[in-house]
Design a protein around this motif. Structure first.
Motif, PDB file in Angstrom:
ATOM      1  N   ALA A 117      10.132   7.120  -1.261  1.00 41.31           N
ATOM      2  CA  ALA A 117      11.094   7.950  -1.523  1.00 41.31           C
ATOM      3  C   ALA A 117      12.218   7.093  -2.117  1.00 41.31           C
ATOM      4  O   ALA A 117      13.251   7.423  -2.721  1.00 41.31           O
ATOM      5  CB  ALA A 117      11.532   9.338  -1.206  1.00 41.31           C
ATOM      6  N   ASN A 118      12.459   6.626  -1.166  1.00 38.58           N
ATOM      7  CA  ASN A 118      13.358   5.738  -0.162  1.00 38.58           C
ATOM      8  C   ASN A 118      13.670   4.124  -0.449  1.00 38.58           C
ATOM      9  O   ASN A 118      14.741   3.919  -0.290  1.00 38.58           O
ATOM     10  CB  ASN A 118      14.822   6.464   1.192  1.00 38.58           C
ATOM     11  N   GLY A 119      13.173   3.699  -1.779  1.00 43.54           N
ATOM     12  CA  GLY A 119      12.831   2.885  -2.157  1.00 43.54           C
ATOM     13  C   GLY A 119      11.702   1.085  -1.213  1.00 43.54           C
ATOM     14  O   GLY A 119      12.319  -0.071  -1.630  1.00 43.54           O
ATOM     15  N   PHE A 120      11.397   1.964  -0.122  1.00 42.15           N
ATOM     16  CA  PHE A 120      11.467   0.735   0.740  1.00 42.15           C
ATOM     17  C   PHE A 120       9.921   0.968   0.146  1.00 42.15           C
ATOM     18  O   PHE A 120       8.977   1.446   0.422  1.00 42.15           O
ATOM     19  CB  PHE A 120      11.050   1.315   2.606  1.00 42.15           C
ATOM     20  N   LYS A 121       9.300  -0.746   0.915  1.00 47.29           N
ATOM     21  CA  LYS A 121       7.802  -1.020   0.734  1.00 47.29           C
ATOM     22  C   LYS A 121       6.820  -0.345   2.105  1.00 47.29           C
ATOM     23  O   LYS A 121       7.763  -1.125   2.878  1.00 47.29           O
ATOM     24  CB  LYS A 121       7.444  -2.368   0.507  1.00 47.29           C
ATOM     25  N   ILE A 122       5.542  -0.290   1.753  1.00 46.81           N
ATOM     26  CA  ILE A 122       5.226  -0.668   3.221  1.00 46.81           C
ATOM     27  C   ILE A 122       3.867  -1.851   3.361  1.00 46.81           C
ATOM     28  O   ILE A 122       2.869  -1.610   1.590  1.00 46.81           O
ATOM     29  CB  ILE A 122       4.020   1.085   2.944  1.00 46.81           C
ATOM     30  N   LEU A 123       3.410  -2.619   3.580  1.00 49.06           N
ATOM     31  CA  LEU A 123       3.043  -3.854   3.798  1.00 49.06           C
ATOM     32  C   LEU A 123       1.691  -3.968   4.403  1.00 49.06           C
ATOM     33  O   LEU A 123       2.121  -2.960   5.893  1.00 49.06           O
ATOM     34  CB  LEU A 123       3.762  -4.790   3.641  1.00 49.06           C
ATOM     35  N   ILE A 158       0.879  -0.808  -0.256  1.00 47.91           N
ATOM     36  CA  ILE A 158      -0.383  -0.055   0.163  1.00 47.91           C
ATOM     37  C   ILE A 158       0.671   1.228  -0.095  1.00 47.91           C
ATOM     38  O   ILE A 158       2.328   0.774   0.508  1.00 47.91           O
ATOM     39  CB  ILE A 158      -0.961  -0.223   1.269  1.00 47.91           C
ATOM     40  N   ASP A 159       0.214   2.309  -0.602  1.00 43.87           N
ATOM     41  CA  ASP A 159       0.993   3.355   0.225  1.00 43.87           C
ATOM     42  C   ASP A 159       1.023   4.251   1.141  1.00 43.87           C
ATOM     43  O   ASP A 159       2.075   5.505   1.458  1.00 43.87           O
ATOM     44  CB  ASP A 159       0.650   4.413  -1.071  1.00 43.87           C
ATOM     45  N   PHE A 160       0.186   4.207   2.169  1.00 43.08           N
ATOM     46  CA  PHE A 160       0.239   4.825   3.157  1.00 43.08           C
ATOM     47  C   PHE A 160      -0.411   4.061   4.201  1.00 43.08           C
ATOM     48  O   PHE A 160      -1.218   3.438   4.412  1.00 43.08           O
ATOM     49  CB  PHE A 160      -0.874   5.818   3.242  1.00 43.08           C
ATOM     50  N   ALA A 161      -0.026   3.637   5.008  1.00 40.87           N
ATOM     51  CA  ALA A 161      -0.205   3.129   7.374  1.00 40.87           C
ATOM     52  C   ALA A 161      -0.178   4.019   8.179  1.00 40.87           C
ATOM     53  O   ALA A 161       0.819   4.951   8.130  1.00 40.87           O
ATOM     54  CB  ALA A 161       0.861   2.061   7.393  1.00 40.87           C
ATOM     55  N   THR A 162      -1.368   4.185   9.115  1.00 38.85           N
ATOM     56  CA  THR A 162      -1.322   5.254   9.878  1.00 38.85           C
ATOM     57  C   THR A 162      -0.415   4.878  10.350  1.00 38.85           C
ATOM     58  O   THR A 162      -0.236   3.940  11.299  1.00 38.85           O
ATOM     59  CB  THR A 162      -2.709   5.041  11.001  1.00 38.85           C
ATOM     60  N   GLY A 163       0.125   5.859  11.141  1.00 35.78           N
ATOM     61  CA  GLY A 163       1.288   5.717  12.887  1.00 35.78           C
ATOM     62  C   GLY A 163       0.480   5.119  14.027  1.00 35.78           C
ATOM     63  O   GLY A 163       1.938   5.106  14.459  1.00 35.78           O
TER      64      GLY A 163
END
Length: 296
Positions: A207-213, A167-172
């Motif tokens: 932006a630094n190439g990491f993924k959000i799962l 996904i693109d965004f995960a709540t903190g």
């Protein structure tokens, strides 16, 4: 042995919530973790029994000043890195309770998926435990606005599959963070103080190439807006001001994004969904380049 996870809870005048959260963590099936509680300049003192519990069951940091959500989490992460050298940080809102297997699922998927910087799960309303508060989000990178992914906010959950998706965004509210990723991109931006720091960090991760799962079966329950209050001046102010900075830093179409945001706020004020004063103050402080904690 399972990787060591440092669980960070930031407390601001929410001792009962924090203790309830800790008690739920004590029941999880994952067996290699440490809990760090950062008391973030609370104006209310803990009772004797509360303080005894916190010091017995956690590494308790009584920080004298309120340095905001990002600052409090940064204090906890730095402390954990120096004392425990964990492989993962788990940033968890103190006003949550967790399911017993949530951390097993998060860590398992972080270990299996290369390049995962943040792994998150499904969040239900604490007061309505079958209704979805968060189940992944996608981002319009032109405007940096988010929309819920494959579900409707507050809908009754009907998806109990074992899906794991990027996904693109995960709540903190719930982040399993790779310590290696944090070392590469840095800690959370403390200039935001409160709200939207998770937006910025997710955008920085990508932006630094990491993924959000997103892991659909890793479940927690959240008490909404327990520290600032729903639709309070502070909530409206920080969300509005900080979102403008997100647009400035990351939006691909900055002018269009600002115009759309101003128009949306005008409609919300007219309809009574937002108040004029905090939105006007937010725009004014943004134009004056004022970040950090607001002085009322």
């Amino acid at each position: 042995m399972k990787p060591l996870v440092a669980i960070i809870l930031v407390n601001y005048n929410g001792y009962e919530d924090t203790i309830e959260c800790i008690k739920s963590l004590q029941k999880i099936s994952y067996d290699n973790y440490r809990i760090i509680v950062v008391n973030n300049g609370s104006t209310i003192k803990a009772s004797k029994d509360q303080l005894i519990f916190l010091k017995e069951h956690t590494d308790y940091i009584d920080y004298p000043d309120n340095v905001g959500f990002s600052g409090g989490n940064n204090i906890g992460m730095r402390y954990a890195e120096q004392k425990f050298s964990p492989k993962y940080f788990l940033l968890l809102n103190n006003d949550t309770v967790v399911k017993e297997d949530f951390l097993d699922i998060l860590v398992e998927n972080a270990e299996l998926r290369s390049g995962a910087g943040i792994v998150c799960g499904k969040i239900y309303f604490y007061s309505e435990p079958d209704r979805i508060w968060f189940a992944g989000a996608k981002t319009d990178f032109n405007t940096c606005n988010h929309s819920h992914y494959k579900c409707t906010y507050r809908e009754v959950d009907r998806d109990f599959s074992d899906r794991v998706e990027e996904i693109d965004f995960a709540t903190g509210c719930l982040w399993l963070l790779s310590v290696n990723a944090v070392k590469k991109i840095g800690y959370m931006d403390e200039d935001f103080f409160l709200y939207c720091e998770d937006d910025e960090y997710c955008l920085r991760m990508i932006a630094n190439g990491f993924k959000i799962l997103y892991c659909n079966r890793a479940i927690i329950y959240h008490k909404i807006s327990a520290s600032t209050g729903n639709k309070s001046f502070l909530q409206q102010y920080y969300i509005a001001r900080n979102h403008l900075y997100i647009i400035k830093r990351y939006a691909k179409k900055k002018g269009m994004a600002r115009r759309q945001q101003y128009f949306r706020w005008c409609k919300d004020i007219i309809r009574g969904r937002k108040n004029f004063r905090p939105i006007f103050r937010a725009i004014l402080d943004y134009k004056r380049n004022r970040m950090g904690k607001v002085k009322l």
